[in-house]
Design a protein around this motif. Sequence first.
Motif, PDB file in Angstrom:
ATOM      1  N   ASP A  74       0.827  -1.197   0.000  1.00 28.00           N
ATOM      2  CA  ASP A  74       0.000   0.000   0.000  1.00 28.00           C
ATOM      3  C   ASP A  74       0.871   1.260   0.000  1.00 28.00           C
ATOM      4  O   ASP A  74       0.620   2.196  -0.754  1.00 28.00           O
ATOM      5  N   VAL A  75       1.902   1.251   0.825  1.00 30.83           N
ATOM      6  CA  VAL A  75       2.797   2.408   0.906  1.00 30.83           C
ATOM      7  C   VAL A  75       3.599   2.556  -0.381  1.00 30.83           C
ATOM      8  O   VAL A  75       3.707   3.660  -0.931  1.00 30.83           O
ATOM      9  N   ARG A  76       4.136   1.457  -0.912  1.00 28.48           N
ATOM     10  CA  ARG A  76       4.913   1.539  -2.153  1.00 28.48           C
ATOM     11  C   ARG A  76       4.051   2.015  -3.325  1.00 28.48           C
ATOM     12  O   ARG A  76       4.492   2.836  -4.134  1.00 28.48           O
ATOM     13  N   ARG A  77       2.841   1.497  -3.400  1.00 28.76           N
ATOM     14  CA  ARG A  77       1.948   1.926  -4.481  1.00 28.76           C
ATOM     15  C   ARG A  77       1.668   3.428  -4.371  1.00 28.76           C
ATOM     16  O   ARG A  77       1.692   4.155  -5.364  1.00 28.76           O
ATOM     17  N   TRP A  78       1.430   3.905  -3.153  1.00 26.64           N
ATOM     18  CA  TRP A  78       1.182   5.333  -2.950  1.00 26.64           C
ATOM     19  C   TRP A  78       2.405   6.155  -3.355  1.00 26.64           C
ATOM     20  O   TRP A  78       2.278   7.163  -4.059  1.00 26.64           O
ATOM     21  N   LEU A  79       3.592   5.728  -2.917  1.00 25.71           N
ATOM     22  CA  LEU A  79       4.821   6.444  -3.281  1.00 25.71           C
ATOM     23  C   LEU A  79       4.996   6.483  -4.795  1.00 25.71           C
ATOM     24  O   LEU A  79       5.335   7.524  -5.365  1.00 25.71           O
ATOM     25  N   PHE A  80       4.752   5.347  -5.447  1.00 26.90           N
ATOM     26  CA  PHE A  80       4.886   5.284  -6.903  1.00 26.90           C
ATOM     27  C   PHE A  80       3.898   6.226  -7.579  1.00 26.90           C
ATOM     28  O   PHE A  80       4.263   6.994  -8.474  1.00 26.90           O
ATOM     29  N   GLU A  81       2.651   6.173  -7.155  1.00 20.09           N
ATOM     30  CA  GLU A  81       1.623   7.023  -7.764  1.00 20.09           C
ATOM     31  C   GLU A  81       1.923   8.506  -7.597  1.00 20.09           C
ATOM     32  O   GLU A  81       1.574   9.317  -8.447  1.00 20.09           O
ATOM     33  N   LYS A  82       2.576   8.872  -6.499  1.00 17.55           N
ATOM     34  CA  LYS A  82       2.925  10.272  -6.246  1.00 17.55           C
ATOM     35  C   LYS A  82       4.238  10.673  -6.922  1.00 17.55           C
ATOM     36  O   LYS A  82       4.654  11.823  -6.842  1.00 17.55           O
ATOM     37  N   GLY A  83       4.913   9.712  -7.544  1.00 14.74           N
ATOM     38  CA  GLY A  83       6.135  10.019  -8.278  1.00 14.74           C
ATOM     39  C   GLY A  83       7.422   9.919  -7.475  1.00 14.74           C
ATOM     40  O   GLY A  83       8.477  10.323  -7.956  1.00 14.74           O
ATOM     41  N   TYR A  84       7.360   9.363  -6.285  1.00 11.43           N
ATOM     42  CA  TYR A  84       8.555   9.218  -5.455  1.00 11.43           C
ATOM     43  C   TYR A  84       9.286   7.910  -5.775  1.00 11.43           C
ATOM     44  O   TYR A  84       8.654   6.895  -6.040  1.00 11.43           O
ATOM     45  N   PHE A  85      10.594   7.948  -5.723  1.00 10.52           N
ATOM     46  CA  PHE A  85      11.455   6.761  -5.840  1.00 10.52           C
ATOM     47  C   PHE A  85      11.182   5.962  -7.111  1.00 10.52           C
ATOM     48  O   PHE A  85      11.252   4.739  -7.116  1.00 10.52           O
ATOM     49  N   ARG A  86      10.905   6.647  -8.211  1.00  9.33           N
ATOM     50  CA  ARG A  86      10.591   5.954  -9.463  1.00  9.33           C
ATOM     51  C   ARG A  86      11.768   5.111  -9.962  1.00  9.33           C
ATOM     52  O   ARG A  86      11.573   4.178 -10.719  1.00  9.33           O
TER      53      ARG A  86
END
Length: 151
Positions: free
Chosen positions: A128-140
């Motif tokens: 859940d946290v990784r998906r959120w980070l990805f969707e927000k453009g972090y740590f791509r």
Amino acid sequence: DRLAGRAAAEIAGLLPLEPAAAFADSNCRARLLRSRHVHIDGEGILCPGTCAGIILGRASRPESIARIWQTLDQAFADKDETSPPLPGLEIIGLLARRGPAALLDVAGARGYVPRPEGYAHKCQLCWDVRRWLFEKGYFRDQLGPEVTYTA
């Protein structure tokens, strides 16, 4: 079992849920760095076989896979939880040393709000946290390939 992808959304609600704090002392070092199974996609992205969507490195030549593992082993061999992760290895470093609770801290500082109903497993929290980070453009550069989070 790990709860990621569709399983995190579809199955987790059938299981007992716990607050994110319940997974605070659960690192992922062995599952991520001691697995005997990896995935390598057509572009050379190397991911742990246990956790889709985490980039361990990019293989450009056959011997580079061994070099990736050597780098990861050296970077995370010590038990020092306070050592800063190597640049480009922040996600794997946080998970190896402290588990998804460390990702929760990073995402929380960026605006992520934990699910009030809780999580069925530490892997659901991580996903859940990784998906959120990805969707927000972090740590791509560390979360991918893209199809893992968008399919």
